[in-house]
Structure formats: C-alpha cells, structure tokens
Design an enzyme around this catalytic site. Structure first.
Site, PDB file in Angstrom:
ATOM      1  N   LYS A  47       0.857  -1.189   0.000  1.00 19.30           N
ATOM      2  CA  LYS A  47       0.000   0.000   0.000  1.00 19.30           C
ATOM      3  C   LYS A  47       0.895   1.243   0.000  1.00 19.30           C
ATOM      4  O   LYS A  47       1.999   1.223   0.546  1.00 19.30           O
ATOM      5  CB  LYS A  47      -0.882  -0.031   1.260  1.00 19.30           C
ATOM      6  N   CYS A 131      -2.530   9.913  -6.332  1.00 15.93           N
ATOM      7  CA  CYS A 131      -3.691   9.588  -5.483  1.00 15.93           C
ATOM      8  C   CYS A 131      -4.698  10.741  -5.543  1.00 15.93           C
ATOM      9  O   CYS A 131      -4.363  11.882  -5.236  1.00 15.93           O
ATOM     10  CB  CYS A 131      -3.266   9.352  -4.040  1.00 15.93           C
TER      11      CYS A 131
HETATM   12  C1  SIN Z   1      -6.281   5.604  -1.711  1.00 16.26           C
HETATM   13  O1  SIN Z   1      -5.756   5.117  -0.708  1.00 16.26           O
HETATM   14  O2  SIN Z   1      -7.001   6.610  -1.646  1.00 16.26           O
HETATM   15  C2  SIN Z   1      -6.069   4.977  -3.036  1.00 16.26           C
HETATM   16  C3  SIN Z   1      -4.665   5.056  -3.468  1.00 16.26           C
HETATM   17  C4  SIN Z   1      -4.456   5.805  -4.732  1.00 16.26           C
HETATM   18  O3  SIN Z   1      -5.407   6.073  -5.482  1.00 16.26           O
HETATM   19  O4  SIN Z   1      -3.325   6.148  -5.030  1.00 16.26           O
END
Ligand code: SIN
Length: 313
Positions: A47, A131
């Site tokens: 992540k 993001c």
């Molecule tokens: C998120 O955690 O909002 C998604 C990650 C991303 O779109 O980079």
C-alpha cells in the site's frame, strides 16, 4: 501449456509472471503481504506509504458494481517504517518486493525514499504521483512543474530501482509534455494508470452518493477505465525511452484484458479492482487464461506480441 511463458522483466527485475497486485486493495497489513507472497502474484507491492501511520478517510469509502469500483480510501497505511521492516520476512517468497510511496509532501517523499534506499531487501520503489483521494491535495501528476521538481530532488538521493505511478491523461499534448519530463530522468518504470479521479457513482434507489468522503467523489476503477488505461499504456510506450518499462493497470479482470495491455506495450500488469472483488485467486486464474489465449494464437512468450497492436490503414 507448459511451453507458454508469461515471465517478464521490469528494468532488470525478473518476474515469473507478468501479473501482480496494484497498490491499493489488500496490501496494507503483514497478513495481506504474506497472502500475496503465497499467491500467484509475481511480486508483492505494498500500500502507498506515508511518513506516519494514517487512518485514511471515513467510511463508507469503497463501493463496487458490475462495471467497476469507486474509492476514496485516502491512503490508509501503517507508515513507511512498517513496510520497510517487513522486507526481510517477505524474502522467503522469493519474489520482488515493491514499496509504494505517497508522502504528503516532497520532504516526506524524500525522507521515505532515503530510508528505503538503505534497505537491500526492498527491490524497488513505486512513487505514487496520482492519489486523487486526499482532501485538499491535488494529484501531483497533473502539475507538470511539480513532477519535474519532485523527480529532480528524488534522483539526487535515489540509487534504487524507482518508477512512478501516473494518473490517466486524456489529451495528446499532456502525453507529450509528461513523456518529455519523464525521459529526462533515470526512471525504471511508469505505472499507467491510477484510478480516474473524482468520479461520482450514484445509487438510484436511495438517490444518494455511495461513498462518504469528498461528498461522494472518488477514484474510478475496473471496466469503466480500461480504454483509458490502454490508451495511456500505448501512448507512453510510444513516447518513453526504451529503458523505462511500462506497467499497465486498469480494468484487468481476465486473461484477455491482460493480453490487451501487453499488446499496447505493457511489460507487466497490475490488478486492482478485480483483486479486491475476487481475492488472491485472481492471479492464478488470469495467468492461466492469458496462457490459454497465447497458446490459441501460437505465442510462446510475451515478447512475440508485446506492443504489436495493429492499426487500420
Ligand atoms: C487511496 O488510498 O485513496 C487509493 C490510493 C491511490 O489512489 O493512489
């Protein structure tokens, strides 16, 4: 089908197959990362990490329907030191370990990248410039000056294999301008694309938005975005220097979808929405569908068709 190979290479990093997870769903905790290690995912990608552990946006923050997904997770993650410290325990899976980085500022990104550079067990870094879900923070990938500044500073300190995850672009001039910037730096790969930012999905029954953050606005994934993802893979493959690998991401739920990305020039592909929907088994299923399709067409390796999309003359 044993003679059909879907192995690939991202700037010298060998992958047993061209399929692995997108940084997003089911890659936040040690349990998630171990599951990826045990699965047919060719790599383990974390992540996106920030300097400190981050809870992300309020729920509900993820919704899916038959066409895809909308999310506004807001980068919930355990903080980069967690992903850094897990590297040695993931070695037993004998697959590359990529850490995604998405600091809330350039300084945060530099601090994280500096530390990850000291860890030999982290194979590569995917710097997330796209993001769409942090309230009040624009997507870096749409600010061309800022991308240049970030890469300038990053490559003053980075010695590791490093690539960037880009937002989707929609206008040809933006492809050309971004490719010109990216070609100036020793990038190893670009990942095209992150979700299409700030979409809106509505539930007609309740006459309501389906996620809470940003009044229902969020990143769109799945079938909705495959044509945009393919166009970005195709255009960046054409415009980027050949040392930069292109990783396709967006709308891959079958072997045929993966085939299309590779035909557009992807060296490997990442699975997001379908991984969230189906779980860890998606990698083995998509891999075997891709091999079956390749065999039916007489291809034994990805290189035999990678980038060879035909045009209508
Ligand atoms: C998120 O955690 O909002 C998604 C990650 C991303 O779109 O980079």
């Amino acid at each position: 089908m044993s003679e059909v190979s879907v192995s690939t290479n991202i700037s010298g990093i060998e992958l047993k197959s061209c399929l692995y997870n997108a940084s997003g769903p089911l890659c936040t905790t040690v349990e998630h990362l171990n599951d990826l290690g045990l699965s047919h995912s060719a790599a383990i990608l974390s992540k996106s990490s920030t300097l400190k552990e981050h809870k992300g946006n309020p729920s509900p923050r993820y919704f899916e329907n038959e066409l895809g997904s909308i999310n506004s997770m807001g980068l919930p993650n355990k903080g980069y030191l967690y992903y850094d410290s897990l590297a040695s325990s993931l070695l037993k899976y004998e697959k590359p370990y990529f850490v995604s980085v998405s600091g809330f500022s350039l300084e945060e990104n530099l601090c994280i990248i500096k530390k990850l550079n000291e860890n030999k067990e982290v194979t590569a870094i995917e710097l997330n410039l796209s993001c769409p879900n942090v309230p009040g923070k624009p997507q870096t990938g749409y600010d061309f000056q800022q991308v240049k500044l970030v890469l300038e500073e990053v490559f003053k300190i980075n010695k590791k294999t490093l690539g960037v995850k880009l937002p989707p672009y929609f206008d040809l001039i933006h492809f050309y301008s971004m490719a010109d910037i990216l070609n100036e730096y020793p990038l190893s790969f670009v990942t095209c694309i992150n979700s299409i930012g700030n979409g809106l999905v509505i539930d007609v029954e309740t006459e309501s938005v389906v996620i809470k953050p940003k009044n229902g606005f969020g990143g769109i994934g799945g079938d909705y975005i495959k044509p945009t993802a393919l166009a970005n893979v195709r255009k960046f493959r054409e415009l980027l220097k050949k040392e930069i690998s292109v990783i396709g991401c967006g709308g891959i739920k079958t072997g045929m979808d993966a085939f299309e990305h590779i035909l557009c020039g992807a060296d490997a592909v990442q699975i997001g929405t379908q991984f969230m929907r189906e779980g860890i088994n998606c990698f083995e299923r998509i891999e075997s569908e891709l091999k079956e399709l390749m065999q039916s067409k007489g291809y034994k390796t990805l290189n035999e068709f990678k980038g060879n999309i035909k045009l209508i003359h």
